[in-house]
Motif scaffolding. Structure first.
Motif, PDB file in Angstrom:
ATOM      1  N   LYS A   1      18.668 -13.334  17.543  1.00 52.46           N
ATOM      2  CA  LYS A   1      18.865 -12.326  16.593  1.00 52.46           C
ATOM      3  C   LYS A   1      20.045 -12.682  15.646  1.00 52.46           C
ATOM      4  CE  LYS A   1      20.438  -9.593  20.078  1.00 52.46           C
ATOM      5  NZ  LYS A   1      19.924 -10.239  21.345  1.00 52.46           N
TER       6      LYS A   1
ATOM      7  N   VAL B   1      24.008  -3.121  22.128  1.00 52.98           N
ATOM      8  CA  VAL B   1      23.014  -4.379  21.939  1.00 52.98           C
ATOM      9  C   VAL B   1      23.579  -5.721  22.760  1.00 52.98           C
ATOM     10  CG1 VAL B   1      21.624  -5.908  20.393  1.00 52.98           C
ATOM     11  CG2 VAL B   1      22.227  -3.472  19.818  1.00 52.98           C
TER      12      VAL B   1
ATOM     13  N   SER C   1      27.665  -8.305  26.928  1.00 52.52           N
ATOM     14  CA  SER C   1      27.022  -6.822  27.196  1.00 52.52           C
ATOM     15  C   SER C   1      28.331  -5.824  27.365  1.00 52.52           C
ATOM     16  CB  SER C   1      25.947  -6.570  28.134  1.00 52.52           C
ATOM     17  OG  SER C   1      25.559  -5.162  28.353  1.00 52.52           O
TER      18      SER C   1
ATOM     19  N   SER D   1      27.997  -5.527  21.202  1.00 51.23           N
ATOM     20  CA  SER D   1      27.667  -5.383  22.581  1.00 51.23           C
ATOM     21  C   SER D   1      27.657  -4.333  23.147  1.00 51.23           C
ATOM     22  CB  SER D   1      28.616  -6.593  23.189  1.00 51.23           C
ATOM     23  OG  SER D   1      29.992  -5.986  23.392  1.00 51.23           O
TER      24      SER D   1
ATOM     25  N   SER E   1      20.157  -6.116  10.592  1.00 46.69           N
ATOM     26  CA  SER E   1      19.656  -7.148  11.162  1.00 46.69           C
ATOM     27  C   SER E   1      18.785  -7.879  10.155  1.00 46.69           C
ATOM     28  CB  SER E   1      18.752  -6.811  12.526  1.00 46.69           C
ATOM     29  OG  SER E   1      17.533  -6.101  12.161  1.00 46.69           O
TER      30      SER E   1
END
Length: 301
Positions: free
Chosen positions: A87, A251, A158, A248, A120
């Motif tokens: 990503k 995502v 995360s 985080s 993104s």
């Protein structure tokens, strides 16, 4: 360490290799490991995923004798994008002066954002040092530049707290966040930011231990030798810790993901009159302690 992905210039269709850049030399880490009778991951993404043991092994090998067959002159290799991220997460409006510039020229809000503005880019947008930025006049007439510090994630993150965020950083590089401004104005965010070649990335990934203060790095960008951007990462609105914590929260960041931390003022759209990239231009993005990422602009119609 300064880690690169490269091919030797004297070998046609050679597979990409993992190297450590030492000044004006590149050491083939796989060849070095073989000479020592040991193994290392063969590409940078695998090194990132393997974590500290792989880095420690590479450092130990570089401290020993380096056989001549494992060394190339930097001039004799072609550097590639260091890795293909899973990503690429971009951060908009992350320098105060760029917020004002964007409000004036791109119709964004006048007020400073109260949390990071995220978007993104696909991995297919990545291109390496010296590779062309594609200017397709059928799709844009307002191709713009943005020099940005790239944060390469090293361990899964995360719901990370800010105080723990930097533990998840593998290293740093440069991303030139190429943008088709007219596509953004027409509502096409994905085409504005995500077209092929719109994420020049490199020339190396410098491990986090080599850059103890990423919030105090000079960064600049030149087009055909003329300086367009000149700032320092200390002027970020949201520091790296906050970016990792915010992203985080919803995502998961994985090893090899890249955060492009935002651009200072001086983008083409902000000049009076506006300035945009044209075929034949050379764009050079430079960040202190990392190097210069240079890419030509070519006609892709």
């Amino acid at each position: 360490m300064r880690l690169v992905t490269y091919t030797p210039n004297d070998t046609s269709e050679a597979p990409a290799r993992l190297g450590a850049q030492l000044g004006d030399r590149v050491v083939d880490l796989a060849a070095l490991a073989r000479a020592a009778g040991t193994d290392l991951p063969g590409d940078l993404l695998s090194v990132v995923q393997a974590g500290a043991p792989a880095l420690d092994a590479a450092r130990a090998l570089l401290q020993g004798e380096i056989p001549a067959g494992a060394v190339h002159d930097l001039a004799d290799v072609t550097l590639l994008a260091p890795l293909r991220p899973g990503k690429i997460i971009g951060v908009g409006l992350n320098y105060v002066e760029h917020v004002a510039e964007s409000h004036r020229t791109l119709d964004t809000d006048r007020e400073l954002p109260d949390r990071p503005v995220l978007f993104s880019k696909p991995a297919t947008a990545v291109t390496g040092p010296g590779q062309p930025i594609l200017h397709n006049a059928h799709l844009t007439k307002q191709l713009d530049w943005e020099c940005e510090l790239a944060v390469v994630i090293g361990t899964t993150a995360s719901r990370v707290a800010e105080e723990d965020a930097m533990d998840h950083v593998f290293g740093y590089s440069i991303v030139n966040d190429i943008s088709a401004r007219d596509q953004r104005r027409s509502g096409q965010w994905f085409f504005s930011k995500g077209q092929d070649s719109y994420a020049p990335f490199g020339p190396a990934v410098v491990t986090a231990d080599e850059i103890p203060d990423p919030q105090n790095l000079d960064l600049s960008l030149r087009v055909n030798g003329d300086t367009k951007q000149d700032s320092n990462t200390r002027h970020m609105l949201f520091r790296i810790q906050r970016l990792i914590a915010d992203i985080s929260s919803g995502v998961t960041l994985e090893p090899g993901d890249v955060i492009a931390t935002g651009s200072p003022s001086g983008v083409g759209a902000g000049h009076v009159p506006p300035q945009f990239l044209q075929p034949g231009d050379l764009v050079e993005a430079t960040i202190e302690r990392i190097g210069t990422l240079a890419n030509p602009v070519v006609d892709a119609r």
